[in-house]
Design a protein around this motif. Structure first.
Motif, mmCIF file in Angstrom:
data_model
loop_
_atom_site.group_PDB
_atom_site.id
_atom_site.type_symbol
_atom_site.label_atom_id
_atom_site.label_comp_id
_atom_site.label_asym_id
_atom_site.label_seq_id
_atom_site.Cartn_x
_atom_site.Cartn_y
_atom_site.Cartn_z
ATOM 1 N N GLY A 1 0.800 -1.212 0.000
ATOM 2 C CA GLY A 1 0.000 0.000 0.000
ATOM 3 C C GLY A 1 0.831 1.258 0.000
ATOM 4 O O GLY A 1 0.307 2.343 -0.157
ATOM 5 N N GLY A 2 2.158 1.149 0.154
ATOM 6 C CA GLY A 2 2.988 2.340 0.201
ATOM 7 C C GLY A 2 3.359 2.858 -1.160
ATOM 8 O O GLY A 2 3.629 4.032 -1.340
ATOM 9 N N GLY A 3 3.411 1.991 -2.185
ATOM 10 C CA GLY A 3 3.690 2.423 -3.533
ATOM 11 C C GLY A 3 5.147 2.660 -3.833
ATOM 12 O O GLY A 3 5.490 3.138 -4.908
ATOM 13 N N GLU A 4 6.066 2.389 -2.868
ATOM 14 C CA GLU A 4 7.481 2.621 -3.117
ATOM 15 C C GLU A 4 8.114 1.473 -3.882
ATOM 16 O O GLU A 4 9.051 1.676 -4.651
ATOM 17 N N SER A 5 7.647 0.267 -3.676
ATOM 18 C CA SER A 5 8.128 -0.885 -4.424
ATOM 19 C C SER A 5 7.048 -1.957 -4.367
ATOM 20 O O SER A 5 6.294 -2.046 -3.401
ATOM 21 N N ALA A 6 6.973 -2.729 -5.418
ATOM 22 C CA ALA A 6 5.977 -3.794 -5.484
ATOM 23 C C ALA A 6 6.302 -4.690 -6.655
ATOM 24 O O ALA A 6 7.076 -4.330 -7.548
ATOM 25 N N HIS A 7 5.696 -5.863 -6.651
ATOM 26 C CA HIS A 7 5.829 -6.815 -7.757
ATOM 27 C C HIS A 7 4.522 -6.789 -8.543
ATOM 28 O O HIS A 7 3.449 -7.028 -7.996
ATOM 29 N N VAL A 8 4.632 -6.495 -9.835
ATOM 30 C CA VAL A 8 3.468 -6.420 -10.721
ATOM 31 C C VAL A 8 3.685 -7.371 -11.884
ATOM 32 O O VAL A 8 4.762 -7.396 -12.488
ATOM 33 N N PHE B 1 -3.617 0.879 -7.338
ATOM 34 C CA PHE B 1 -3.851 -0.258 -6.437
ATOM 35 C C PHE B 1 -2.667 -0.463 -5.494
ATOM 36 O O PHE B 1 -2.856 -0.763 -4.303
ATOM 37 N N ILE B 2 -1.457 -0.343 -6.008
ATOM 38 C CA ILE B 2 -0.257 -0.520 -5.177
ATOM 39 C C ILE B 2 -0.270 0.463 -4.009
ATOM 40 O O ILE B 2 0.139 0.135 -2.890
ATOM 41 N N GLN B 3 -0.760 1.651 -4.262
ATOM 42 C CA GLN B 3 -0.809 2.676 -3.214
ATOM 43 C C GLN B 3 -1.961 2.466 -2.228
ATOM 44 O O GLN B 3 -2.119 3.237 -1.292
ATOM 45 N N GLY B 4 -2.731 1.395 -2.464
ATOM 46 C CA GLY B 4 -3.835 1.107 -1.560
ATOM 47 C C GLY B 4 -5.083 1.920 -1.834
ATOM 48 O O GLY B 4 -5.971 2.011 -0.972
ATOM 49 N N GLU B 5 -5.155 2.510 -3.016
ATOM 50 C CA GLU B 5 -6.300 3.329 -3.375
ATOM 51 C C GLU B 5 -7.159 2.611 -4.422
ATOM 52 O O GLU B 5 -6.723 1.627 -5.037
ATOM 53 N N THR B 6 -8.358 3.118 -4.640
ATOM 54 C CA THR B 6 -9.270 2.534 -5.616
ATOM 55 C C THR B 6 -9.370 3.451 -6.834
ATOM 56 O O THR B 6 -9.766 4.610 -6.690
ATOM 57 N N PRO B 7 -9.018 2.968 -8.021
ATOM 58 C CA PRO B 7 -9.084 3.818 -9.214
ATOM 59 C C PRO B 7 -10.521 4.129 -9.604
ATOM 60 O O PRO B 7 -11.410 3.292 -9.458
#
Length: 359
Positions: A36-43, A299-305
């Motif tokens: 949810g932080g959006g700094e790094s993630a696997h997509v 989504f990574i940032q924990g928000e809903t588009p």
């Protein structure tokens, strides 16, 4: 291109095309989930097949570049299933096992994909349906060009041309894969024109897995049955359209009946300029590829588009397609920056380009 790139993994089959498209990978992820932080993630970016060149050459580079811009420390895993349902399932399960927080999925089989969506959502992983919708179970979001509008546009463009030229006879309808819900929407759009149109539909074919050889075989059979009664072919994409053209040319049909397409592949633009294909659809993959990256990052940032519309109970964003013919190829393809003249007007098509004033 960005200086720092998102890390990505590609299949061996896709590697050459992506390298030609200018993709490289020199940024490294720290392996931590975004949380949810959006700094790094696997997509994961999972595409369906190699029958269309667009996925390796356009969609994947657009998505990867935009993710690198939005999230330089994110890891992007690109895979292509090569029209194999089992292979795509394995790729999807591997993405989950590897900790993907968001999976962008263009399914080989849209019905089978419902189980994949359910599996991901049970684990709290967002799924973005891409290009092909998943009707049986809503994904978290859907991004595509308006497929029904694509079908209606190519068919209406063809019918307008046939009426202007005073053609008499019937048409062939070549649809996409019966396991692809997007192909079904394109077919619905075509039907909206053909079913009530002034020309008889001589024969219709659903092309398994969008395979051009299957479309060519169907066209061969239709030529044997109907011959000069065929005055046009509504083909659902450039691959099936090119296959129909090959069959018509092999049969020595002269003049060549006009044939539609969709995807604006380089080969299709060349055929349009040469006069062997009547139209295609310009739907720059950079538009949907970048939009998918933006939604994934949300989504990574924990928000809903925010959706633009809803399709199959799925929040969706649909972009408008543009028909391309000889009349507007300069404006849409070259002035619009889809391709350069050098990419399209190769030696074999230089004279045709000059004849249309394309330089």
């Amino acid at each position: 291109m960005n200086g720092k790139r998102a890390k990505y993994v590609i299949t061996a089959a896709a590697a050459a095309a992506l390298l030609l498209a200018g993709c490289s990978s020199d940024g490294e992820s720290d392996g931590a989930g975004g949380g949810g932080g959006g700094e790094s993630a696997h997509v994961a970016f999972l595409m369906p097949d190699q029958n269309s060149t667009r996925y390796d050459e356009q969609d994947a580079p657009a998505f990867i570049d935009k993710m690198a811009e939005l999230c330089p420390d994110c890891e992007v895993d690109y895979q292509n299933a090569d029209a194999d349902v089992d292979q795509q399932q394995a790729q999807f399960e591997a993405a989950l096992a590897n900790g993907a927080e968001v999976i962008v999925l263009d399914p080989v089989d849209t019905a089978a994909a419902a189980g994949l969506v359910q599996n991901a959502q049970n684990q709290g992983v967002a799924v973005i349906a891409y290009d092909r919708p998943i009707p049986d179970l809503p994904a978290d979001y859907y991004i595509s060009y308006d497929n029904e509008a694509i079908g209606a546009s190519i068919a209406q463009s063809l019918y307008d041309h046939l009426e202007e030229t005073g053609a008499e006879g019937g048409v062939l309808q070549i649809n996409g894969s019966p396991t692809d819900a997007a192909a079904g929407l394109i077919r619905d759009g075509v039907d909206s024109v053909v079913d009530d149109g002034p020309y008889e539909e001589l024969a219709e074919f659903d092309t398994p897995n969008w395979q051009p050889p299957q479309a060519q075989e169907f066209t061969d059979g239709a030529i044997s049955q109907f011959g000069d009664e065929i005055i046009g072919v509504v083909a659902a994409n450039d691959g099936t359209g090119g296959a129909a053209i090959a069959a018509l040319q092999s049969a020595g049909m002269d003049p060549l009946p006009p044939v539609t397409g969709n995807d604006a592949e380089v080969a299709a633009i060349q055929r349009i300029i040469a006069g062997t294909q009547y139209n295609t659809i310009s739907k720059p993959s950079v538009v949907v590829g970048e939009a998918a990256a933006e939604v994934a990052y949300t989504f990574i940032q924990g928000e809903t588009p925010e959706p633009q519309t809803t399709l199959f109970d799925t929040p969706s964003q649909l972009f408008e397609p543009t028909v391309v013919t000889q009349e507007n190829v300069q404006e849409i393809i070259f002035d619009g920056g889809v391709y350069t003249v050098d990419e399209v007007c190769t030696d074999d098509f230089a004279d045709d380009c000059t004849e249309l004033g394309i330089e």
